[in-house]
Write an enzyme that holds these catalytic residues in place. Structure first.
Site, short mmCIF file in Angstrom:
data_model
loop_
_atom_site.label_atom_id
_atom_site.label_comp_id
_atom_site.label_asym_id
_atom_site.label_seq_id
_atom_site.Cartn_x
_atom_site.Cartn_y
_atom_site.Cartn_z
NE ARG A 1 -2.33 -1.55 3.38
CZ ARG A 1 -2.02 -2.80 3.73
NH1 ARG A 1 -2.36 -3.80 2.95
NH2 ARG A 1 -1.38 -3.05 4.85
CD GLU B 1 2.49 -9.13 18.77
OE1 GLU B 1 2.00 -8.53 17.80
OE2 GLU B 1 1.86 -9.43 19.79
#
Ligand code: AMP
Length: 175
Positions: free
Chosen positions: A61, A98
């Site tokens: 994006r 993460e």
């Protein structure tokens, strides 16, 4: 800039791509050409006094407004992509997520040593992806002139991570 108008065109999608994430979907903005022009003008205004030679957009994006911005500045656009997508010789950088890790790449000849680079993406979350992109830029000898994002998720403190590279961080919409 009409912040409210832009905010109204950012759609929250719950539990995408996984449970617990509220995905900020910017595709409704892309259907409004006048709003897209306004966004490009606003970025242009904010970086008007910054020396920028190249805009680096982050997959995928970051390509949307990154390319429009490069056209507005009349400067080159360079894509950073996930590993294995760019066809020519590349330089890669691996970084921690993460859970697990990710690797991104840039074409080895995309930046000339000493060029001033604006890094662009749609959204700043933890800042991991943008920092990794800054590392790629540095590996090619580029200087980080700034970062630009449509959206900042302030509660994730990504901005703090980017301040290792520059204070010039611009986000149009903050949550
Ligand atoms: P980060 O590396 O944590 O700053 O994540 C930034 C990248 O993940 C950007 O390319 C974003 O497009 C994407 N991203 C992370 N969180 C979200 C979210 N809540 N909504 C939309 N995109 C996101």
């Amino acid at each position: 800039m009409n912040t409210q108008k832009i905010t109204s065109l950012i759609r929250d999608v719950k539990d995408f791509p996984k449970e617990g994430i509220i995905f900020k979907d910017i595709t409704p903005i892309l259907k409004k050409p006048a709003v897209c022009r306004e966004i490009v003008s606003e970025f242009f205004k904010r970086f008007n006094r910054t020396t920028i030679d190249v805009i680096v957009g982050i997959e995928s994006r970051g390509f949307l407004f990154g390319m429009l911005l490069a056209q507005k500045f009349k400067i080159p656009f360079v894509p950073v992509r996930k590993s294995g997508k760019l066809p020519y010789k590349t330089v890669a950088y691996k970084y921690d997520l993460e859970y697990g890790s990710a690797e991104i790449e840039i074409h080895a000849d995309a930046i000339v040593k000493g060029q001033h680079i604006l890094i662009h993406d749609d959204l700043l979350a933890t800042g991991g992806t943008a920092s990794a992109t800054a590392e790629l830029v540095k590996m090619l000898g580029g200087k980080i002139a700034g970062f630009s994002f449509l959206v900042e998720l302030g509660f994730l403190n990504g901005r703090q991570k980017l301040e290792n590279y520059t204070d010039n961080v611009e986000c149009l919409i903050k949550y």
